[in-house]
Design a protein around this motif. Sequence first.
Motif, PDB file in Angstrom:
ATOM      1  N   GLU A  52       0.833  -1.204   0.000  1.00 40.65           N
ATOM      2  CA  GLU A  52       0.000   0.000   0.000  1.00 40.65           C
ATOM      3  C   GLU A  52       0.869   1.257   0.000  1.00 40.65           C
ATOM      4  OE1 GLU A  52      -3.932  -1.874   2.225  1.00 40.65           O
ATOM      5  OE2 GLU A  52      -2.407  -0.858   3.431  1.00 40.65           O
ATOM      6  N   ASP A  53       1.949   1.242   0.776  1.00 43.21           N
ATOM      7  CA  ASP A  53       2.887   2.374   0.787  1.00 43.21           C
ATOM      8  C   ASP A  53       3.473   2.591  -0.605  1.00 43.21           C
ATOM      9  OD1 ASP A  53       2.440   2.745   3.479  1.00 43.21           O
ATOM     10  OD2 ASP A  53       4.366   1.872   4.112  1.00 43.21           O
ATOM     11  N   PHE A  54       3.829   1.496  -1.262  1.00 43.85           N
ATOM     12  CA  PHE A  54       4.379   1.583  -2.614  1.00 43.85           C
ATOM     13  C   PHE A  54       3.392   2.286  -3.536  1.00 43.85           C
ATOM     14  CE2 PHE A  54       4.763   0.014  -6.937  1.00 43.85           C
ATOM     15  CZ  PHE A  54       6.099   0.213  -7.210  1.00 43.85           C
ATOM     16  N   LEU A  55       2.128   1.875  -3.469  1.00 43.92           N
ATOM     17  CA  LEU A  55       1.113   2.478  -4.326  1.00 43.92           C
ATOM     18  C   LEU A  55       0.939   3.964  -4.027  1.00 43.92           C
ATOM     19  CD1 LEU A  55      -1.622  -0.304  -4.379  1.00 43.92           C
ATOM     20  CD2 LEU A  55      -0.116   0.390  -6.251  1.00 43.92           C
ATOM     21  N   GLN A  56       0.990   4.339  -2.764  1.00 48.14           N
ATOM     22  CA  GLN A  56       0.833   5.745  -2.389  1.00 48.14           C
ATOM     23  C   GLN A  56       2.004   6.592  -2.868  1.00 48.14           C
ATOM     24  OE1 GLN A  56       0.205   5.750   1.842  1.00 48.14           O
ATOM     25  NE2 GLN A  56      -1.960   5.197   1.638  1.00 48.14           N
ATOM     26  N   ARG A  57       3.166   5.994  -3.008  1.00 53.94           N
ATOM     27  CA  ARG A  57       4.357   6.731  -3.445  1.00 53.94           C
ATOM     28  C   ARG A  57       4.393   6.938  -4.955  1.00 53.94           C
ATOM     29  NH1 ARG A  57       8.728   6.593   0.315  1.00 53.94           N
ATOM     30  NH2 ARG A  57       8.099   5.566   2.224  1.00 53.94           N
ATOM     31  N   GLN A  58       3.568   6.211  -5.683  1.00 56.85           N
ATOM     32  CA  GLN A  58       3.570   6.316  -7.139  1.00 56.85           C
ATOM     33  C   GLN A  58       2.848   7.588  -7.557  1.00 56.85           C
ATOM     34  OE1 GLN A  58       5.470   4.077  -8.828  1.00 56.85           O
ATOM     35  NE2 GLN A  58       5.828   3.492  -6.702  1.00 56.85           N
ATOM     36  N   PRO A  59       3.321   8.228  -8.622  1.00 55.80           N
ATOM     37  CA  PRO A  59       2.623   9.416  -9.125  1.00 55.80           C
ATOM     38  C   PRO A  59       1.179   9.065  -9.479  1.00 55.80           C
ATOM     39  CG  PRO A  59       4.716   9.096 -10.263  1.00 55.80           C
ATOM     40  CD  PRO A  59       4.482   7.885  -9.399  1.00 55.80           C
ATOM     41  N   ALA A  60       0.280   9.971  -9.215  1.00 59.25           N
ATOM     42  CA  ALA A  60      -1.146   9.724  -9.467  1.00 59.25           C
ATOM     43  C   ALA A  60      -1.402   9.353 -10.926  1.00 59.25           C
ATOM     44  CB  ALA A  60      -1.963  10.956  -9.087  1.00 59.25           C
ATOM     45  N   GLU A  61      -0.649   9.947 -11.839  1.00 58.41           N
ATOM     46  CA  GLU A  61      -0.887   9.654 -13.253  1.00 58.41           C
ATOM     47  C   GLU A  61      -0.485   8.235 -13.653  1.00 58.41           C
ATOM     48  OE1 GLU A  61       3.067  11.767 -12.844  1.00 58.41           O
ATOM     49  OE2 GLU A  61       1.037  12.216 -12.203  1.00 58.41           O
ATOM     50  N   ALA A  62       0.306   7.568 -12.831  1.00 57.75           N
ATOM     51  CA  ALA A  62       0.708   6.197 -13.168  1.00 57.75           C
ATOM     52  C   ALA A  62      -0.486   5.259 -13.113  1.00 57.75           C
ATOM     53  CB  ALA A  62       1.800   5.710 -12.228  1.00 57.75           C
ATOM     54  N   GLY A  63      -1.441   5.529 -12.228  1.00 57.42           N
ATOM     55  CA  GLY A  63      -2.649   4.714 -12.166  1.00 57.42           C
ATOM     56  C   GLY A  63      -2.377   3.253 -11.881  1.00 57.42           C
ATOM     57  N   TRP A  64      -1.500   2.965 -10.938  1.00 57.63           N
ATOM     58  CA  TRP A  64      -1.111   1.582 -10.654  1.00 57.63           C
ATOM     59  C   TRP A  64      -2.293   0.672 -10.407  1.00 57.63           C
ATOM     60  CZ3 TRP A  64       2.952  -1.747 -10.187  1.00 57.63           C
ATOM     61  CH2 TRP A  64       4.180  -1.258 -10.560  1.00 57.63           C
ATOM     62  N   GLU A  65      -3.258   1.128  -9.634  1.00 53.62           N
ATOM     63  CA  GLU A  65      -4.359   0.249  -9.271  1.00 53.62           C
ATOM     64  C   GLU A  65      -5.112  -0.255 -10.493  1.00 53.62           C
ATOM     65  OE1 GLU A  65      -3.877   3.231  -7.935  1.00 53.62           O
ATOM     66  OE2 GLU A  65      -3.770   3.012  -5.760  1.00 53.62           O
TER      67      GLU A  65
END
Length: 143
Positions: A114-127
């Motif tokens: 979850e921390d990893f996902l929060q650190r990603q730029p919003a535009e990456a759209g990991w989820e």
Amino acid sequence: IEEAEKAFVALSAEDREDYWKVKSAVLHQEAAFREKQRQEFRRFCFQEAEGPRQVLSRLQELCCQWLRVERSSKEQILELLLLEQFLNILPWEMQNWVKERTPDTCLEAVSLAEDFLQRQPAEAGWEEEVSFGVPGKLSGAVA
């Protein structure tokens, strides 16, 4: 105990007096040793033994060394198996990031993911964009 002794002996005399440094070194050494045992179990192949009985016997030995069945509860063994599988199915970049932080439990691994996902730029759209079938690939990403 042997791994704990190795970690303790490797510390400087000054660090041996610091409980937290000793604890950290011992836990790190234990985690590294357990990971080595897990890898030995997972990499073992049929050709390394003479026949099916010896293969099974060696696999049982390697599995017991990794999971420490003589001193681990069923819950601890289940936790290790779930943790391993959870880490293995994470997307490649997330998997590497989480593994580098050596979680001891599934809950720690989930928190790190979850921390990893929060650190990603919003535009990456990991989820939404992670392609779980191809390690290291984002759908729609330019290679």
